[in-house]
Structures are given as structure tokens and as C-alpha cells.
Design a protein around this motif. Structure first.
Motif, short mmCIF file in Angstrom:
data_model
loop_
_atom_site.label_atom_id
_atom_site.label_comp_id
_atom_site.label_asym_id
_atom_site.label_seq_id
_atom_site.Cartn_x
_atom_site.Cartn_y
_atom_site.Cartn_z
N TYR A 228 0.79 -1.07 -0.10
CA TYR A 228 0.00 0.02 0.07
C TYR A 228 1.03 1.27 0.06
N CYS B 115 6.80 -4.64 -5.02
CA CYS B 115 5.64 -3.49 -4.95
C CYS B 115 5.82 -2.32 -5.80
N ALA C 274 1.12 1.33 -12.61
CA ALA C 274 -0.30 1.84 -12.33
C ALA C 274 -0.55 3.19 -12.57
N THR D 70 -4.57 4.63 -8.02
CA THR D 70 -4.43 4.01 -6.96
C THR D 70 -5.27 2.80 -6.92
N LYS D 71 -6.59 2.83 -7.51
CA LYS D 71 -7.39 1.80 -7.66
C LYS D 71 -6.94 0.85 -8.57
N GLU D 72 -6.36 1.19 -9.71
CA GLU D 72 -5.44 0.24 -10.36
C GLU D 72 -4.62 -0.47 -9.83
N GLN E 74 -4.03 -1.03 -6.70
CA GLN E 74 -4.74 -2.14 -5.83
C GLN E 74 -5.17 -3.42 -6.50
N TYR E 75 -5.33 -3.60 -7.81
CA TYR E 75 -5.65 -4.51 -8.50
C TYR E 75 -4.19 -5.48 -8.61
N TYR E 76 -3.27 -5.04 -8.45
CA TYR E 76 -2.12 -5.70 -8.48
C TYR E 76 -1.74 -6.57 -7.58
N MET F 130 -3.53 -8.88 -6.11
CA MET F 130 -3.90 -10.49 -6.03
C MET F 130 -2.84 -11.12 -6.78
#
Length: 258
Positions: free
Chosen positions: A130, A221, A228, A231-233, A235-237, A239
Motif C-alpha cells: 500500500y 511492489c 499503475a 491508486t485503484k488500478e 490495488q488490482y495488482y 492479487m
């Protein structure tokens, strides 16, 4: 013995109609085994338990009924031995004894060697992901990345600074979670007999190993977050990174690796 039919048709014990008579004939043949003529082998039909694996109550009833029938079969077998003049212990002439030669320290070390690496890997990964997303994709959204690139700092210094920041957050996350769970676990484990806390040396080794682990996850990370655009995109990484990391998490718990 007639067929036993419980209330539910999904679980019942089915005894053949001639089960009792054939069992009595078998036991009578055992009692007269001393005759000169050899005793013919008598086949006793086996009872059948009907159950359904799609029903939880049926599986519970199957387990209980199987245990009852197993004890009943053992009692009949022991009674047949007594009637034949054979002692009961002839079936099991000896018992295998077992003894755990590991002392308490080695048992505790073996247990914590499986638990601590798993916790540290997960905490180090989540603690690095994060902040990396916020330092890369977050700056793109806020429009501060261009200002940072225009500063006198070299590109390598910017990358090293971001990596060091992510590592710091990763290490702090793992250490704070370790302290929190350690204090909670200490109050619980102290009440359990035969279960001890990890030694100070084990904690020190875990903390030393945390540094390269945090560096690895921080670099991964940071590399993923750089791709990206938001930020939303970013967070998809998380998983895909977890799917790659889970084998490393499960490895310490596998036999022969710890």
C-alpha cells in the motif's frame, strides 16, 4: 435380525434377513471345532450402512453408527475366542509403545519455525504494497510526480528514497503486528500447559531475516506500482502478487523444510 430403519432414509443400517441365524451357526461351529471333522467355513453376511455424503446429519450418523458396529464386532470376536479356548489377548499379543524424545524447547522451536515465517511474509508484503501504490500511483493522481522529477535529485536517488520508505513501512508493519500478536498470544499461551513462547534468539533471527524479505517485497511492489496509472488500478495488482507469494508462505509449513 430384521432390517433397521431409522426415521431418515438417508442414513440406515441394513442387516440381511438371515444375519442372526448365520451368525449363530458360525458361533456354534466355533464351539464344536474340536470335532474330528474339520469345521466348514461359514460366511457371515456383512451389514451395510446406507448414508449420503450430501447430507451433514447423514455423515454424522454414519460415523456414530460405524463406531458402534465396530465395537460390537470386536466384542463378538473376543467372545468367539473365549468359547474356542483362546485367550482374548491372542489377537493382540503385544502393544507398540511410543515415546517422544524431543524436549520442550525443541518442540516449541519446531512449532514457531512454521508459524513465524508465514506471519512475517504476509505482514511484510501487505506492509510494503500500500505505501508503494501511494508513492507511485498516488503521486500520479495528485500531480506531484512531475514536480518531484523536476527537482535537483537524481532519478536513482528518487527510486532509492521511495524504496527505503517502502522498506521502512514494511518492516514497521511486520514488527508492530508481531508485537501485537505476541502480547495477545502471551496471555493465551501462558495458560496452556506444555506450550512455550519463542526464545529471544528466534525473535532476533526473524527480525534479521525480515530485512531482506522486506527489501524483496518492497522492490516488487514498487515495480508493479510504477505501472499503475491510479491508486485503484494499483490495488488490482495485489492479487497477482499474493498468488506468487503464497508458495513462499506455504513452504515453511511443509514437512522437511523448516
Amino acid at each position: 435380525m430384521p432390517r433397521c430403519r431409522p426415521a431418515s432414509t438417508k442414513r440406515r443400517s441394513n442387516f440381511p434377513p438371515d444375519f442372526t441365524s448365520r451368525l449363530d451357526a458360525f458361533r456354534a461351529a466355533i464351539r464344536h471345532r474340536a470335532d474330528k471333522a474339520p469345521t466348514a467355513r461359514l460366511e457371515v453376511p456383512s451389514p451395510e450402512i446406507l448414508y449420503s455424503t450430501a447430507n451433514d446429519k447423514s455423515q454424522i450418523a454414519f460415523a456414530r453408527l460405524s463406531e458402534v458396529l465396530r465395537h460390537w464386532t470386536d466384542e463378538i470376536g473376543e467372545d468367539n475366542l473365549v468359547q474356542s479356548g483362546v485367550p482374548r489377548f491372542a489377537v493382540r499379543p503385544f502393544l507398540v509403545q511410543s515415546a517422544d524424545v524431543a524436549d520442550a524447547d525443541h518442540r516449541d522451536a519446531s512449532l514457531w519455525a512454521k508459524i513465524l515465517p508465514v506471519l512475517m511474509l504476509i505482514w511484510a508484503l501487505t506492509g510494503a504494497f500500500y505505501p508503494a501504490v501511494d508513492l507511485c500511483a498516488g503521486e500520479k493522481e495528485r500531480g506531484t510526480l512531475e514536480t518531484l522529477l523536476c527537482s535537483p535529485a537524481a532519478r536513482s536517488e528518487i527510486v532509492v528514497g521511495k524504496l527505503a520508505t517502502i522498506m521502512l513501512f514494511s518492516i514497521l508493519t511486520a514488527v508492530l503486528n508481531l508485537l501485537s500478536i505476541g502480547l495477545t498470544g502471551w496471555m493465551v499461551v501462558a495458560e496452556l500447559p506444555g506450550f512455550g513462547l519463542p526464545s529471544p534468539l528466534a525473535i532476533a533471527v526473524v527480525l534479521v531475516a525480515l530485512v531482506p524479505i522486506s527489501a524483496l517485497f518492497s522492490a516488487l511492489c514498487l515495480a508493479l506500482a510504477a505501472f499503475a496509472r491510479s491508486t485503484k488500478e494499483g490495488q488490482y495488482y495485489l492479487m497477482p502478487l499474493l498468488l506468487v507469494t503464497m508458495p513462499l508462505v506455504i513452504l515453511p509449513m511443509s514437512p522437511g523444510w523448516s
